[in-house]
Write a protein that holds these residues in place. Structure first.
Motif, mmCIF file in Angstrom:
data_model
loop_
_atom_site.group_PDB
_atom_site.id
_atom_site.type_symbol
_atom_site.label_atom_id
_atom_site.label_comp_id
_atom_site.label_asym_id
_atom_site.label_seq_id
_atom_site.Cartn_x
_atom_site.Cartn_y
_atom_site.Cartn_z
ATOM 1 N N LYS A 27 0.827 -1.198 0.000
ATOM 2 C CA LYS A 27 0.000 0.000 0.000
ATOM 3 C C LYS A 27 0.866 1.255 0.000
ATOM 4 O O LYS A 27 0.648 2.188 -0.771
ATOM 5 C CB LYS A 27 -0.892 -0.012 1.247
ATOM 6 N N ILE A 28 1.865 1.253 0.860
ATOM 7 C CA ILE A 28 2.690 2.461 0.938
ATOM 8 C C ILE A 28 3.489 2.649 -0.349
ATOM 9 O O ILE A 28 3.696 3.772 -0.812
ATOM 10 C CB ILE A 28 3.625 2.402 2.181
ATOM 11 N N THR A 29 3.875 1.532 -0.965
ATOM 12 C CA THR A 29 4.552 1.643 -2.255
ATOM 13 C C THR A 29 3.633 2.276 -3.289
ATOM 14 O O THR A 29 4.036 3.164 -4.058
ATOM 15 C CB THR A 29 4.988 0.243 -2.738
ATOM 16 N N ALA A 30 2.362 1.819 -3.287
ATOM 17 C CA ALA A 30 1.402 2.371 -4.251
ATOM 18 C C ALA A 30 1.200 3.859 -4.011
ATOM 19 O O ALA A 30 1.112 4.654 -4.950
ATOM 20 C CB ALA A 30 0.072 1.623 -4.153
ATOM 21 N N VAL A 31 1.131 4.252 -2.739
ATOM 22 C CA VAL A 31 0.938 5.666 -2.419
ATOM 23 C C VAL A 31 2.086 6.498 -2.968
ATOM 24 O O VAL A 31 1.875 7.504 -3.654
ATOM 25 C CB VAL A 31 0.821 5.855 -0.898
ATOM 26 N N ILE A 32 3.295 6.057 -2.678
ATOM 27 C CA ILE A 32 4.460 6.832 -3.124
ATOM 28 C C ILE A 32 4.534 6.883 -4.639
ATOM 29 O O ILE A 32 4.769 7.929 -5.243
ATOM 30 C CB ILE A 32 5.750 6.229 -2.527
ATOM 31 N N LEU A 33 4.276 5.737 -5.266
ATOM 32 C CA LEU A 33 4.283 5.703 -6.724
ATOM 33 C C LEU A 33 3.272 6.679 -7.293
ATOM 34 O O LEU A 33 3.553 7.421 -8.241
ATOM 35 C CB LEU A 33 3.930 4.292 -7.210
ATOM 36 N N SER A 34 2.029 6.669 -6.714
ATOM 37 C CA SER A 34 0.977 7.520 -7.272
ATOM 38 C C SER A 34 1.347 8.990 -7.155
ATOM 39 O O SER A 34 1.195 9.750 -8.108
ATOM 40 C CB SER A 34 -0.350 7.248 -6.573
ATOM 41 N N TRP A 35 1.882 9.377 -6.006
ATOM 42 C CA TRP A 35 2.297 10.770 -5.842
ATOM 43 C C TRP A 35 3.434 11.097 -6.797
ATOM 44 O O TRP A 35 3.464 12.165 -7.418
ATOM 45 C CB TRP A 35 2.730 11.040 -4.402
ATOM 46 N N GLY A 36 4.368 10.163 -6.909
ATOM 47 C CA GLY A 36 5.518 10.422 -7.771
ATOM 48 C C GLY A 36 5.113 10.586 -9.219
ATOM 49 O O GLY A 36 5.516 11.546 -9.894
ATOM 50 N N VAL A 37 4.273 9.694 -9.707
ATOM 51 C CA VAL A 37 3.899 9.751 -11.117
ATOM 52 C C VAL A 37 3.018 10.966 -11.364
ATOM 53 O O VAL A 37 3.166 11.654 -12.386
ATOM 54 C CB VAL A 37 3.181 8.451 -11.538
ATOM 55 N N TYR A 38 2.115 11.253 -10.417
ATOM 56 C CA TYR A 38 1.294 12.443 -10.606
ATOM 57 C C TYR A 38 2.171 13.695 -10.609
ATOM 58 O O TYR A 38 2.014 14.573 -11.469
ATOM 59 C CB TYR A 38 0.216 12.570 -9.530
#
Lengths: 186, 186
Positions: B142-153
């Motif tokens: 979950k935390i990986t997904a969060v960081i990825l989403s913020w990073g890509v956005y």
DNA sequence: TTCGATTTGTCGTTTATGCAACACATTGAT
DNA sequence: ATCAATGTGTTGCATAAACGACAAATCGAA
């Protein structure tokens, strides 16, 4: 005038049904269109169809009446009198209406269309007569409206069959004297 | 898969509301659009609006999510893995989506749009990660997904601000090593 | 003809929508 | 600042529409 607004759900559903029917009648003949076709095209429940219409003939009735009325509404019956000019207007509206129908693949409805047009004519003529002869008894006006409606409708049939080379205006003008004499005789 | 079909009335009404909102947002800015505007445009009762949506922001949410999902659905996440290629696809979809929005007079929604895009990204990344790492614990994914989403956005924001001369593909490629290392580190 | 499939109307029940009213918030003009 | 007008969110009740089931009618092919 004081007609309380009809429920918007009713208006939506009726429009869905009518539009679907018109859509389908571009693909199939009337006799091949089922209630099920219409309701699944419109994405409404079949029972809902029967809530609004007795059957598929009732739907056809109301659709055709409505379309015809739109044609006729261009003429303002509230103001115009039943004279030579308004009879010509009405006759032209009818021939326009029938031309529109035959352009849209409506075949095999002939008897129904005939009945609807004649009934509408009767209503219109009766209304106009009553405005001009408020003193006369109703029965006399009614029978005049009936005869007029049959006569004018018959003229439209005759025109379509034999006389398309002449304009509808010119055609109906030849019948005006007879029609007007009947009207003035009331 | 086994989702029982939703009531056709619901689908119709939601579409009426959404279409009306989209229609209105071509004329006014978001802040000037009221619930009353929408419901009278859609010809539905105002109470019905609140049956489907919490408020006008909730409506915006769902409309934008849906539009974004259509963009993203071109990519088949069920089959594709979370690798360099799919990240590029997703990034391109986002930039396309934002370009479509700015073409359609959507101004002043920026914060809302940002949130929605990021949330969608998080959902997508989390889903893909879980398929590849069924053994891992949820929290870590979950935390990986969060960081990825913020990073890509964030990358998409940066690209719009400074780097439009380069293609989105080329732009995101420069960030791929960093992103992939994070993914492989789970 | 006969039999199966489809369509037709109808019914009772459930659900979604319409409507009017309400208290409260927001806005805009004086 | 005030006051009227407009918008918001909610509620209770009325009604249209969905749904599933049903018997009867109609249609089509064996």
């Amino acid at each position: 005038m004081t007609q309380s607004k009809t429920d918007p759900r009713v208006l939506r559903t009726r429009k869905l049904i009518m539009d679907s029917f018109i859509e389908l009648s571009g693909k199939k003949e009337f006799k091949d269109i089922t209630v099920k076709d219409i309701t699944s095209e419109a994405k409404i429940n079949r029972a809902t169809f029967y809530y609004h219409f007795e059957d598929i003939y009732d739907l056809l009735d109301k659709i055709l009446s409505e379309v015809l009325l739109i044609n006729l509404n261009a003429i303002d019956f509230e103001k115009s009198e039943l004279n030579e000019a308004s009879i010509i207007d009405i006759f032209v509206a009818i021939t326009d209406f029938q031309r529109a129908l035959s352009n849209r693949c409506h075949r095999g409805y002939d008897e129904t269309i005939a009945r609807i047009i004649r009934e509408q004519l009767e209503i219109i003529f009766y209304g106009m007569l009553r405005k001009q002869h408020t003193t006369e008894e109703d029965e006399s006006l009614k029978i005049t409206a009936v005869i007029l409606s049959w006569g004018v409708y018959g003229a439209s049939v005759e025109w379509r069959r034999n006389c398309k080379e002449s304009s509808p205006e010119a055609f109906i003008k030849s019948a005006i004297p007879f029609l007007m004499s009947g009207i003035e005789h009331v």
